[in-house]
Write an enzyme that holds these catalytic residues in place. Structure first.
Site, PDB file in Angstrom:
ATOM      1  N   GLU A 111      51.438 -29.730 -25.349  1.00  0.00           N
ATOM      2  CA  GLU A 111      51.114 -31.034 -24.745  1.00  0.00           C
ATOM      3  C   GLU A 111      49.620 -31.314 -24.625  1.00  0.00           C
ATOM      4  O   GLU A 111      49.177 -31.980 -23.690  1.00  0.00           O
ATOM      5  CB  GLU A 111      51.774 -31.172 -23.369  1.00  0.00           C
ATOM      6  CG  GLU A 111      53.291 -31.228 -23.440  1.00  0.00           C
ATOM      7  CD  GLU A 111      53.955 -31.636 -22.142  1.00  0.00           C
ATOM      8  OE1 GLU A 111      53.331 -31.431 -21.091  1.00  0.00           O
ATOM      9  OE2 GLU A 111      55.072 -32.148 -22.190  1.00  0.00           O
ATOM     10  N   GLU A 127      61.288 -30.775 -25.873  1.00  0.00           N
ATOM     11  CA  GLU A 127      61.624 -30.728 -24.438  1.00  0.00           C
ATOM     12  C   GLU A 127      62.287 -32.031 -24.033  1.00  0.00           C
ATOM     13  O   GLU A 127      61.955 -33.095 -24.583  1.00  0.00           O
ATOM     14  CB  GLU A 127      60.367 -30.542 -23.569  1.00  0.00           C
ATOM     15  CG  GLU A 127      59.780 -29.155 -23.600  1.00  0.00           C
ATOM     16  CD  GLU A 127      58.584 -29.019 -22.660  1.00  0.00           C
ATOM     17  OE1 GLU A 127      58.621 -29.581 -21.557  1.00  0.00           O
ATOM     18  OE2 GLU A 127      57.621 -28.344 -23.062  1.00  0.00           O
TER      19      GLU A 127
HETATM   20  C1  GAL Z   1      56.609 -30.472 -19.784  1.00  0.00           C
HETATM   21  C2  GAL Z   1      55.864 -29.172 -20.013  1.00  0.00           C
HETATM   22  C3  GAL Z   1      56.668 -27.979 -19.529  1.00  0.00           C
HETATM   23  C4  GAL Z   1      57.235 -28.245 -18.190  1.00  0.00           C
HETATM   24  C5  GAL Z   1      58.087 -29.457 -18.257  1.00  0.00           C
HETATM   25  C6  GAL Z   1      58.837 -29.750 -16.991  1.00  0.00           C
HETATM   26  O1  GAL Z   1      55.738 -31.555 -19.779  1.00  0.00           O
HETATM   27  O2  GAL Z   1      55.589 -29.002 -21.366  1.00  0.00           O
HETATM   28  O3  GAL Z   1      55.865 -26.830 -19.514  1.00  0.00           O
HETATM   29  O4  GAL Z   1      56.180 -28.460 -17.310  1.00  0.00           O
HETATM   30  O5  GAL Z   1      57.278 -30.557 -18.561  1.00  0.00           O
HETATM   31  O6  GAL Z   1      59.767 -30.744 -17.236  1.00  0.00           O
END
Ligand code: GAL
Length: 697
Positions: free
Chosen positions: A278, A350
Site C-alpha cells: 500500500e 485484500e
Molecule cells: C490494509 C492493510 C492491511 C491491514 C488491513 C486491515 O489496508 O494492507 O495490512 O491493515 O488494511 O483491513
C-alpha cells in the site's frame, strides 16, 4: 529472512571461542518495514533457529532448481562455488520423488554452474496432487563428498495472464486469505509444527487454495507445508505504506534479494510481491525491485500491492487492495476501473478487514453480516473472468500498535480468533470445499437475540445439495439451490425462507388456501419484522379478514407459536445436510442446555528437533448438541504437568465460547499432561490431555 555471517576469520583456532549474538529490534532503526505507523506488530528477538555451519573451504553456496514445463520437463541447476582454484572437483546431481530413492542424474565438472536434465513423465505439482521431488547435489573432490545441498521442488507452470491465473495450463480462480505469522503471547516465536498447522488450517479447514504472506516473507516451515499441501503462495517484502530514505530503500532491495534467493525453489510460491504494501508510486525504487526479482528468478512473475488505482506498473500483475464493499456497495470493483494496464493480469489482494471488525463474542447479527460480507466479495470476484482471484483480510485476529484495533491493541479482522478458533465467517470459506460434508447455521434460532425480536434472515452455510429442516421432529421444509444467494459461488449461503411448512394444514387444520396465506404472513414477518409489513403481508391480511373473517390476534397467536417458538414444549430445530440423497451431517439447535468443554489438540506426540515443539489446544464450550455457546465467558484453569509446560497464563477466560492454549516441550523426553478445569457447568469439569515428548539428546 535468514542470514549468515562468515566467522572463520574471527575464530581463534585450537582455542575456546564464545559466539555472542546481540539482537536489536528497536522500531526506530532505519529499516523496513518501520518508519511511520504499522498496523501489526513487527516482533523482534531470535525467533527462528540459529546454526553453526562448519564447511570445507570449497562448498556450495546456493542451489537454485527451477522447474519449467511445457510438453517436456527440464531442470535448471544453478550453483555457485566458493572459488578455491581446485581442479579435481565434480558435482553429482540426484533426484527422487518424495518418499522414493535418489537416482543419479549425472556428474559434471562444477566449473559450469547451470545444467539441464530432462525428467521423463514427471508428476506435476498441483493443488490437489502436490507431487514433490527432492534434488540433491554432492560436491565431490578427491573421491570424497565435500559438501551437499538438498532442496525440494515441484514441476508445474504458474502464469498470470490478462484473463486470470493458470496452473499447469488450467485456469484456477485464486481463493485465499492474508496471513500474519503472529501468535498469542509469543509474537512470531513459534516452531515448525505451529507454522505448518496454519497452512493445514487454511487448506483443510477453510478450503482455500492460496495464501498471501502479508506483509513479509514468513517462516520456511510455512512455505514447506504449502508445498506439501498444494497451497499457492503470494509472498512479499516487509513493509506497510511507508517508504524511507535511500538507505531504507537499499535495504528493501536487499530484502527482495534475500526473499527470492531463500525461497525460489518452493513450487507453492507463484508470485513475488516487490512493492511495499500500500505504498505510493516510487518509480526508480520499484524499477529496481522488479529488475532484481526478474534477474534472480526469471521463472516467476512479480506483483506489488497497492491501494491506489491506475498507478505506475513495473510489475507483471496489478495487485490491489479493494475495500469497496461496505455491506451495500458491490463486492469488488471491475478490473478496468482499477488497473492502469488492462492488458496485464489483475488480482485483489485484500478486502473486508477494517471495514467490519468482528469479535467472536459480537452479537449474532454482527457475526452473520461479517460472514455475508466475505461471501459477497468472493461472489463478486468469482463473477469477473478477468480477476485472477482474491485474498481476504485476514486469517485471524492479531495484536497491533496503539493506533489501530479496538482500543485493546487487537485488530479483530480475522475469520478466526488469535487461537485460530473459527468465527462465523470461516464457515463461508469452509463450505466452498467438497472434501468433507460441511453445514453451519448462522443462528442459535432464538429470536430473543435479535432487536425487536425480529428473527431476520437466517443462513445455512453448506456444501450439501440440500438441507432438510425439522422442528420438534416434524419436517418443515427442504432448502436447496433455489435458496442460495451469491450465484457465482460454488456453494452460496442458503436462506431459510420457511419456518412453517405444512403445519397450518396438518396441525392447525386450516384449509390449504387459507393456510398458505397465513404462512406467507408468518414467514415474511419472521424475516422483515412487524414494523415493516411487506406488500405480501398487507395483501394476505386483507384476504384473510375479508374472506376468512380471521382476526389479527389469531395470526399473532400463530406467529408466537410458529416463529416466536413460545409454548410449553421447548423447540428443537434439526438440520439434515443431504448429499447424493443421503444425510451426511446433522446440526441440532435448541435453547442452550447442558454444557461441556470440547478440546481439540493438533498433536499429542511432541517431537523436539532443532527447537522445542509446541502443540495447539483449541477449547470450546459446547451445549448438549455440540453447538458453541457463543456467550460463555467462563474462566478456565490450565495446569501443565510433567515434561511439558504452558505458554501463557494459567488462568484464562473463554471468549465467545472459545479459547486456546499452547503447550511446549521442555528439552527432555518423557510424558506430560495439560489439565483444563472449569466450574462453569454446574459441577467442576476437568479435561486432561496427555502428551508424549521425544527430545533429541
Ligand atoms: C490494509 C492493510 C492491511 C491491514 C488491513 C486491515 O489496508 O494492507 O495490512 O491493515 O488494511 O483491513
Amino acid at each position: 529472512t535468514a542470514f549468515s555471517i562468515d566467522i572463520s576469520g574471527l575464530l581463534k583456532y585450537g582455542d575456546n571461542n564464545i559466539i555472542a549474538v546481540k539482537d536489536d529490534s528497536r522500531e526506530s532503526l532505519n529499516v523496513p518495514p518501520v518508519g511511520l505507523v504499522i498496523e501489526y506488530m513487527t516482533y523482534g528477538g531470535m525467533y527462528r533457529e540459529c546454526y553453526l555451519d562448519i564447511k570445507e573451504q570449497v562448498h556450495i553456496d546456493d542451489l537454485f532448481v527451477s522447474s519449467n514445463m511445457t510438453d517436456h520437463v527440464r531442470l535448471f541447476y544453478h550453483m555457485t562455488f566458493t572459488d578455491c582454484g581446485r581442479k579435481d572437483l565434480s558435482a553429482r546431481y540426484y533426484i527422487r520423488e518424495r518418499g522414493g530413492d535418489y537416482r543419479l542424474l549425472g556428474e559434471k565438472a562444477p566449473a559450469v554452474t547451470e545444467y539441464e536434465f530432462e525428467i521423463e513423465n514427471a508428476k506435476l505439482w498441483d493443488i490437489d496432487t502436490p507431487y514433490l521431488y527432492d534434488v540433491k547435489v554432492e560436491l565431490m573432490g578427491d573421491g570424497k563428498v565435500l559438501d551437499r545441498a538438498e532442496t525440494t521442488m515441484g514441476f508445474r507452470t504458474a502464469e498470470f495472464k490478462e484473463d486470470g491465473f493458470y496452473l499447469n495450463g488450467r485456469k484456477v480462480k485464486i481463493r485465499g486469505l492474508n496471513r500474519h505469522q503472529s501468535y498469542p503471547y509469543v509474537g512470531y516465536a513459534m516452531p515448525a509444527s505451529m507454522q505448518k498447522l496454519d497452512a493445514d488450517i487454511l487448506k483443510k479447514e477453510l478450503s482455500l487454495n492460496a495464501v498471501r504472506t502479508s506483509h513479509y516473507p514468513q517462516s520456511k516451515y510455512f512455505y514447506d507445508r504449502c508445498d506439501e499441501l498444494g497451497l499457492l503462495v503470494f509472498t512479499e517484502i516487509p513493509g506497510w505504506q511507508h517508504i524511507g530514505d535511500d538507505d531504507w530503500k537499499a535495504q528493501a532491495v536487499k530484502n527482495v534479494e534475500d526473499m527470492i534467493i531463500q525461497n525460489r525453489n518452493h513450487p507453492s510460491i507463484i508470485l513475488w510481491g516487490v512493492r511495499i504494501n500500500e505504498s505510493v508510486d516510487s518509480d526508480e525504487f520499484y524499477k529496481k525491485t522488479n529488475e532484481v526479482a526478474h534477474f534472480l528468478d526469471p521463472t516467476r512473475q512479480t506483483g506489488g500491492v497497492r491501494a491506489i488505482k491506475k498507478s505506475h506498473l513495473f510489475e507483471d500483475v496489478y495487485t490491489y487492495n479493494d475495500f469497496v464493499h461496505n455491506g451495500e456497495a458491490p463486492g469488488c470493483m471491475p478490473k478496468k476501473k482499477v488497473t492502469s494496464a488492462p492488458d496485464k493480469p489483475y488480482m485483489v489482494t485484500e478486502y473486508n478487514g477494517h471495514m467490519f471488525p468482528t469479535k467472536t463474542f459480537d452479537c449474532e447479527e454482527h457475526r452473520q453480516e461479517h460472514a455475508l460480507r466475505h461471501a459477497r466479495v468472493l461472489n463478486s470476484v468469482a463473477g469477473y473472468d478477468d480477476i485472477a482471484g482474491s485474498f481476504g483480510w485476514c486469517m485471524f485476529d492479531y495484536n497491533t500498535h496503539k493506533d489501530f484495533g479496538s482500543g485493546d491493541r487487537i485488530c479483530y479482522h480475522g475469520v478466526m480468533d488469535m487461537f485460530r478458533n473459527p468465527k462465523m465467517a470461516a464457515a463461508v470459506y469452509a463450505s466452498q470445499g467438497d472434501s468433507n460434508p460441511f453445514i453451519e447455521v448462522s443462528s442459535t434460532m432464538d429470536i430473543g437475540e435479535h432487536p425487536a425480536t425480529e428473527r431476520g434472515y437466517t443462513y445455512i452455510f453448506t456444501n450439501a445439495d440440500s438441507v432438510k429442516m425439522y422442528k420438534n421432529g416434524r419436517f418443515i421444509s427442504e432448502f436447496g439451490e433455489k435458496n442460495r444467494i451469491c450465484e457465482n459461488l460454488r456453494h452460496g449461503p442458503m436462506v431459510i425462507d420457511d419456518y412453517v411448512g405444512d403445519s397450518l394444514e396438518t396441525v392447525e387444520k386450516f384449509p390449504h388456501r387459507q393456510a398458505e396465506l397465513i404462512k406467507g404472513i408468518l414467514n415474511d414477518v419472521a424475516r422483515f419484522g412487524m414494523s415493516r409489513p411487506t406488500k405480501k403481508v398487507m395483501k394476505n391480511a386483507a384476504i384473510l379478514v375479508a374472506l376468512y373473517h380471521m382476526k389479527p390476534e389469531q395470526v399473532v397467536d400463530l406467529y408466537t407459536k410458529y416463529i416466536g417458538d413460545w409454548g410449553t414444549e421447548s423447540v428443537e430445530y434439526r438440520f439434515e445436510a443431504i448429499k447424493n440423497g443421503k444425510t451426511v451431517k446433522t446440526v441440532t439447535k435448541t435453547a442452550a442446555k447442558g454444557g461441556e468443554l470440547s478440546v481439540n489438540v493438533d498433536h499429542i506426540d511432541l517431537y523436539e528437533q532443532t527447537t522445542y515443539d509446541v502443540a495447539e489446544v483449541r477449547i470450546k464450550a459446547v451445549d448438549a448438541n455440540g453447538n458453541i455457546l457463543p456467550f460463555c465467558f467462563a474462566p478456565l484453569k490450565l495446569t501443565a504437568e510433567g515434561d511439558v509446560e504452558l505458554i501463557g497464563p494459567s488462568l484464562i477466560s473463554l471468549q465467545g465460547g472459545m479459547a486456546g492454549a499452547y503447550v511446549k516441550s521442555k528439552g527432555r523426553s518423557g510424558s506430560g499432561k495439560l489439565v483444563i478445569e472449569t466450574g462453569a457447568f454446574g459441577q467442576d469439569k476437568k479435561v486432561t490431555v496427555d502428551f508424549e515428548v521425544k527430545a533429541m539428546d
